[in-house]
Write an enzyme that holds these catalytic residues in place. Structure first.
Site, PDB file in Angstrom:
ATOM      1  N   GLU A  78      -7.244 -29.841 -12.906  1.00 46.47           N
ATOM      2  CA  GLU A  78      -7.321 -29.156 -14.191  1.00 46.47           C
ATOM      3  C   GLU A  78      -6.372 -29.703 -15.248  1.00 46.47           C
ATOM      4  O   GLU A  78      -6.693 -29.679 -16.443  1.00 46.47           O
ATOM      5  CB  GLU A  78      -7.034 -27.648 -13.986  1.00 46.47           C
ATOM      6  N   SER A 339       1.140  25.977  20.154  1.00 46.76           N
ATOM      7  CA  SER A 339       2.373  26.071  20.944  1.00 46.76           C
ATOM      8  C   SER A 339       3.278  24.860  20.790  1.00 46.76           C
ATOM      9  O   SER A 339       4.233  24.709  21.559  1.00 46.76           O
ATOM     10  CB  SER A 339       2.009  26.244  22.428  1.00 46.76           C
TER      11      SER A 339
END
Length: 806
Positions: A78, A339
């Site tokens: 690029e 419990s």
């Protein structure tokens, strides 16, 4: 003259600098890109990803993920002069202008990487004017950001067709790997697509992409960018890819963290990817087998005890199960804990010296000021040791211990352990809280058991790693984890500690001692026993039975089944039920929750070190009477070894037998006031609590009862403290009776062992005589009533109640 020229030059430069600063202020940088929130596992892999607010897949690429190969490929392709220009390449502009004017060669725009970043941040139609603005913005970007940051922005914004943007999104969606794990061929593939995102579509025309990839590979090879052998290997690599779904592990935790940190693009969690995946698989498969029982959901939490980090988080069996409300998070849902709080209560009572493991506790029908708990199986055992009461999860002994310990003190400890619902409702909680009459979440309960695994020291569970020592400055969002220079402005990240889902503080917390290490060890020792009713059927014969301490729980109506277990390394909490709250006859902790708990331990912690907890130095042994669990007295021939906490456990001596003066024929007893000078003998009789003695009589259990008191005695014995205790009706209670059904009121009491008969009175009017253990029913008149009970020793007790009819 030269001096004047130099001054003039400096003035011009200063003016230009001021002009540029003014322009920079007038035209601020565009806002930071809106990334797709992603949640990472502890190893940095992506667990879950979301679309960004504009419905695009734009996952943030960190600098550490930009490999040298990716960097070289992008720059070579690029913008070769990227490292040297100031955002605009003048030479490239001249060359592009020549091509465009004279029509020679390919028409180009001479865009640098920085110019492309400017265009991607602010998309505009491609006109000459916009091109000039793009060049100006590129120069401004170069002044604010380093080259690495600009390259990072570019790689986060490049298009890959459809709603996929950024190299990380493309890498994960097409290759299912982050960018730093890609091969050379895969890296080049992602480098070439942004120039032709509509023509080169992965998964649609892979062959065209492969040809273009190989063309660029040969160009890179010819320029010497990569080694020849690497190029040859990359040319031979096939390209058979398709678009995959975004990662969706840990959906509940991911949603929770994204809500908690709404401005973070990358959120690091504490989850271990392999454990999370396995836990989700086991939970989903297990719940599918329970569907025919009317059970549709389960939740799991796995905690590393050494770090207090959550390593697996399963909010439901299937997040996509809309019928079963799978999007609900069962880890934070507040439900009845059954419990599961009993071990913590017993540990606290051990620390206070109220109990020891071998202490005998009454397990008989008891009225605790209007509250009449029952054991799960509706049966009582008379007297049981604490360790049996816990191992068999008996309700009545637990309520008695809570009454002795105190509800406010108990709920205060739970508040310190992060129980938010209990902290908000402490004033309304009573004795029923130990049996599930309060609210708790799986997260809170698992954290509590992790405290027991760590010697009673509580610390908040961690969902994310601890934050960095040097926090970010408010109002700035870094481009990458390693970038410290220039930043794009964004909203400040939120590290509030508690998210909207509540529960876990992500920061490191100092431990809060809830119980002593000795008490935690004693409870752990009891919970690791296998002789207990909640062991799943066939588990005792399993060769893979994990060495864990665990406790089950079942809520009222069988709506919630719990099983929470731990060893030295892990604590795992399991909840099974329905998010709708619908119960099921099969829904019990031992039957449906513990099998999943064992499967999880076998799968997730099977190779953990096989070490176990050792007794702390603060524990000691002593002999206790087998009848009571107290320090032996004068008449305790049978003794057993028991743990105790020096300077904490009670030193009360056993008096399970008392000496009684009995007539020569054994027909009656004497008190000190009526004992003759001779003609009697001394004998030992059981010294039972009145409610235990009454239970033995009603159940027909062997029990050596005292003979009746000397009928010639003119003095009542024992005093008012030995008077009958009325267990029904409850004092100061209003009873509403159905007149049509002719409902009656129950009269019952407990008495001293030598009492044979009691006399019942209503409003001071004699009702009837009855045996001491007999249950009497009568039809009361409406209005206030005074109920009186007198025994055959002349001792009396009164209660006041109110009766209404409907």
């Amino acid at each position: 003259m030269k001096r004047r020229t130099a001054i003039r030059t400096l003035e011009i430069l200063a003016g230009l600098a001021l002009l540029l600063l003014a322009l920079d202020r007038l035209f601020p940088l565009p806002p930071a890109p809106r990334y797709s929130p992603i949640v990472l596992a502890a190893d940095g892999t992506v667990l879950h990803a979301y679309l960004n607010p504009t419905q695009k897949w734009r996952m943030k690429t960190e600098l550490s993920e930009i490999t040298p190969v990716l960097r070289q490929t992008i720059i070579e392709k690029e913008d070769r002069w990227f490292r040297w220009h100031f955002g605009v390449n003048p030479l490239a502009l001249v060359q592009a202008a020549g091509r465009n004017v004279f029509g020679r060669g390919r028409t180009t725009g001479a865009s640098t990487i920085t110019m492309q970043v400017a265009r991607l941040l602010e998309p505009k139609p491609r006109t000459l004017g916009n091109k000039l603005l793009e060049m100006a913005r590129a120069t401004q970007l170069e002044a604010h950001y380093s080259k690495d940051e600009l390259l990072q922005l570019y790689l986060n914004l490049v298009p890959y067709g459809g709603n996929v943007e950024g190299v990380k999104s493309a890498a994960l969606l097409y290759f299912q790997q982050p960018p730093n794990f890609l091969s050379l061929a895969q890296t080049v593939t992602l480098a070439i697509i942004p120039n032709r995102p509509r023509g080169l579509v992965l998964g649609v025309n892979n062959e065209a992409v492969r040809r273009e990839r190989n063309r660029w590979l040969r160009r890179f090879g010819a320029s010497g960018l990569f080694a020849r052998q690497d190029i040859e290997d990359a040319l031979l690599e096939p390209l058979d890819v398709r678009r995959h779904a975004a990662p969706t592990l840990a959906p509940h935790l991911s949603r929770r963290l994204v809500r908690q940190f709404p401005h973070e693009a990358i959120i690091r969690s504490s989850l271990q990817r392999a454990k999370q995946s396995r836990a989700e698989e086991l939970t989903g498969n297990y719940v599918r087998r329970l569907h025919e029982l009317g059970i549709s959901q389960a939740s799991v939490l796995v905690v590393n005890n050494r770090t207090r980090q959550v390593e697996a988080y399963v909010g439901s069996a299937d997040f996509r199960d809309f019928r079963g409300q799978g999007q609900n998070d069962g880890v934070v849902a507040v439900r009845s804990p059954g419990s599961t709080l009993k071990p913590f209560l017993y540990a606290l009572a051990l620390d206070r010296g109220l109990v020891t493991p071998k202490l005998q506790l009454p397990d008989v029908p008891t009225n605790f000021q209007g509250y009449r708990p029952e054991n799960f199986d509706k049966h009582c055992q008379g007297e049981v040791t604490l360790e049996r009461a816990l191992a068999f999860s008996l309700n009545i002994p637990a309520v008695r211990v809570l009454q002795d310990y105190g509800v406010p003190a108990f709920t205060e400890k739970l508040r310190q352990a992060g129980f938010q619902s209990i902290a908000r409702n402490r004033a309304r909680l009573g004795l029923s809280s130990i049996l599930g009459g309060c609210g708790a979440s799986l997260e809170e309960l698992t954290g509590l058991y992790a405290a027991l695994a760590n010697g009673g020291e509580y610390a908040a569970l961690g969902l994310t790693p601890p934050p960095n020592p040097l926090p970010k400055r408010e109002g700035e969002l870094e481009l990458s984890s390693s970038s410290t220079s220039k930043k794009l402005k964004a909203s400040p990240p939120s590290f509030s500690g508690r998210g909207p889902g509540g529960g876990v503080d992500v920061r490191a917390q100092r431990g809060v001692p809830l119980t002593s290490p000795a008490a935690a060890f004693l409870v752990t020792d009891i919970l690791s026993q296998l002789t207990r009713p909640d062991l799943p059927l066939g588990a005792a014969r399993s060769t893979r039975l994990p060495k864990i301490a665990w406790k089950t729980g079942t809520s009222y109506g069988r709506r919630d089944a719990w099983s929470i277990g731990y060893n030295r390394d892990y604590t795992i909490g399991v909840w099974v039920g329905n998010f709708s709250g619908q119960g099921s006859p099969a829904l019990t902790g031992s039957d449906v929750a513990t099998p999943l708990l064992f499967d999880l331990f076998n799968a997730l912690a099977y190779n953990s070190p096989n070490d176990w907890f050792v007794p702390p130095a603060s524990l000691d042994f002593r002999l206790v009477c087998t009848e009571t669990g107290l320090v032996p007295g004068e008449n305790c021939p049978d003794q057993v070894i028991d743990y105790f906490l020096p300077n904490q456990s009670s030193g009360r001596r056993c008096q399970h037998q008392r000496e009684v003066l009995v007539s020569a024929d054994g027909g009656y007893t004497y008190c000190r006031a009526c004992a003759p000078a001779a003609g009697f003998r001394r004998e030992l009789y059981p010294n039972l609590l009145p409610e235990v003695a009454a239970y033995r009589v009603t159940q027909g259990l062997p029990y050596r009862r005292l003979p009746p008191h000397n009928p010639q005695c003119q003095r009542a014995s024992g005093g008012p403290e030995r008077a009958p205790t009325i267990t029904s009706p409850t004092p100061n209670t209003e009873y509403v009776l159905n007149a049509r059904e002719q409902q009656q009121l129950l009269l019952s009491c407990t008495t001293d062992g030598e009492v044979r008969q009691v006399y019942w009175y209503v409003n001071d009017q004699f009702l009837r005589a009855a045996a001491a253990t007999e249950r009497v029913f009568f039809r009361p008149p409406p209005g206030p009533l005074k109920i009186s009970c007198a025994d055959d020793h002349g001792r009396n007790t009164d209660v006041l109640v109110t009766v209404a009819e409907m």
